[in-house]
Design a protein around this motif. Sequence first.
Motif, PDB file in Angstrom:
ATOM      1  N   MET A 135     -30.475-112.604   6.499  1.00  0.00           N
ATOM      2  CA  MET A 135     -29.360-112.695   6.325  1.00  0.00           C
ATOM      3  C   MET A 135     -29.104-111.452   5.459  1.00  0.00           C
ATOM      4  N   ASN A 136     -29.835-110.753   4.774  1.00  0.00           N
ATOM      5  CA  ASN A 136     -29.657-109.599   3.431  1.00  0.00           C
ATOM      6  C   ASN A 136     -30.554-108.458   4.987  1.00  0.00           C
ATOM      7  N   THR A 137     -31.421-108.319   5.796  1.00  0.00           N
ATOM      8  CA  THR A 137     -31.450-106.817   6.742  1.00  0.00           C
ATOM      9  C   THR A 137     -29.817-107.851   7.404  1.00  0.00           C
ATOM     10  N   ALA A 138     -29.655-108.427   8.222  1.00  0.00           N
ATOM     11  CA  ALA A 138     -28.327-108.472   9.181  1.00  0.00           C
ATOM     12  C   ALA A 138     -27.177-107.733   8.073  1.00  0.00           C
ATOM     13  N   SER A 139     -26.729-108.263   7.155  1.00  0.00           N
ATOM     14  CA  SER A 139     -25.429-107.257   6.676  1.00  0.00           C
ATOM     15  C   SER A 139     -25.327-105.966   6.214  1.00  0.00           C
ATOM     16  N   LEU A 140     -26.385-105.560   6.703  1.00  0.00           N
ATOM     17  CA  LEU A 140     -26.257-103.736   6.413  1.00  0.00           C
ATOM     18  C   LEU A 140     -26.649-103.118   7.594  1.00  0.00           C
ATOM     19  N   LEU A 141     -26.582-103.866   8.988  1.00  0.00           N
ATOM     20  CA  LEU A 141     -26.518-103.786  10.669  1.00  0.00           C
ATOM     21  C   LEU A 141     -24.854-103.213  10.254  1.00  0.00           C
ATOM     22  N   GLY A 142     -24.941-101.840  11.182  1.00  0.00           N
ATOM     23  CA  GLY A 142     -23.450-101.325  11.709  1.00  0.00           C
ATOM     24  C   GLY A 142     -22.469-100.663  10.158  1.00  0.00           C
ATOM     25  N   ARG A 143     -23.236-100.521   9.267  1.00  0.00           N
ATOM     26  CA  ARG A 143     -22.844-100.205   8.099  1.00  0.00           C
ATOM     27  C   ARG A 143     -22.609 -98.495   8.435  1.00  0.00           C
ATOM     28  N   LYS A 144     -21.437 -98.218   7.931  1.00  0.00           N
ATOM     29  CA  LYS A 144     -21.266 -96.650   7.724  1.00  0.00           C
ATOM     30  C   LYS A 144     -22.516 -95.497   7.101  1.00  0.00           C
ATOM     31  N   LEU A 145     -23.234 -94.743   7.555  1.00  0.00           N
ATOM     32  CA  LEU A 145     -23.667 -94.085   6.099  1.00  0.00           C
ATOM     33  C   LEU A 145     -23.667 -92.946   5.942  1.00  0.00           C
ATOM     34  N   CYS A 146     -23.913 -92.668   5.127  1.00  0.00           N
ATOM     35  CA  CYS A 146     -23.487 -90.952   4.805  1.00  0.00           C
ATOM     36  C   CYS A 146     -24.496 -90.654   4.308  1.00  0.00           C
ATOM     37  N   GLY A 147     -25.682 -90.741   3.921  1.00  0.00           N
ATOM     38  CA  GLY A 147     -27.474 -90.124   4.240  1.00  0.00           C
ATOM     39  C   GLY A 147     -28.321 -90.634   5.263  1.00  0.00           C
ATOM     40  N   SER A 148     -30.065 -89.695   5.338  1.00  0.00           N
ATOM     41  CA  SER A 148     -30.565 -90.701   6.180  1.00  0.00           C
ATOM     42  C   SER A 148     -32.656 -90.492   5.306  1.00  0.00           C
TER      43      SER A 148
END
Length: 312
Positions: A155-168
């Motif tokens: 659930m923790n990892t799934a909540s990150l998927l699809g997020r717009k990221l401003c860094g790498s």
Amino acid sequence: MENVSVVTMFTLSGLKMTYVQRMTIFLLTLLWYFAILLSNFTMIVVIIIDKKLHKPMYIFLCNLCINAVYGSVGFYPKFLVDLVSSHVISYAGCMLQGYVIHSSTCCDFSILALMAFDRYVAICRPLVYNSFMNKQRVCLFVFFSWFIALFCMFMNTASLLGRKLCGSHINKVYCVNWMVSNLACSPPIAISIVTAVNIGIYFGHFLFICWSYLYLVRICISSMEMRKKFMQTCLPHLICLITFAVTVLLDLFYMRYGSATSSQHLQNLMSMAFLLVTPVVNPLIYGLNLTSIRNRLLGILHIKKKIGMFEM
């Protein structure tokens, strides 16, 4: 500003060393990784093949060793590759590594809580121990210790998927969900909620373990026989528990409150402590302190020695 569709690779930090330093650390890490696999697989095999060890305490220990292998596979192969090549990781690879390392850590906590409960029942309720800790209940306990950890981190990892990221860039030698969430362009509300729930669940584990051992200590100080039993079966578990807690807290506190000006080597050591120490400490402490396992290991070595002398 980068978009999530652009961020397909993450860069990891902490590996800025000379070629000689990299090769030295590579060889030492490889040897350490083999030691982790050998020690844990030895414990697993010994417990599986010896029917006398098919008891709750040893079954839980076997799962602790299986989890150590699982967590180590999530970290060491990638770390070894990074030491001899560029330290980058794909988005999918980062999510997978973060999931494996996080879920392994949580599973360690669940199994250690289960072992604390087992010792509480064995010492404080000895008359009902065999009937209560039967095969079906032990299997159910083991299943839920794995399921809770794997599901919470899913659930923790799934909540990150699809997020717009401003860094790498991840300022660590391995992927951490919390650091990936900090790269999000907007505050990820979902992961904050999931993280709060997970913290609540494992804080409950912590309180239960503390209560178990406070009760055990109070019971055991009243009798010499009980103190002896505590030292034989509870002390190894307590050492493993303290080692695990200290190394994990080192990483958590430094990751959130550490100084960016401190040595990179110190940062690496603190962040990897639970991945370096715990997988070796568990089989070593239990193998040396639990008489049944120690005798079984010595018996296997003695048999092999006899076979070798016969072949000569």
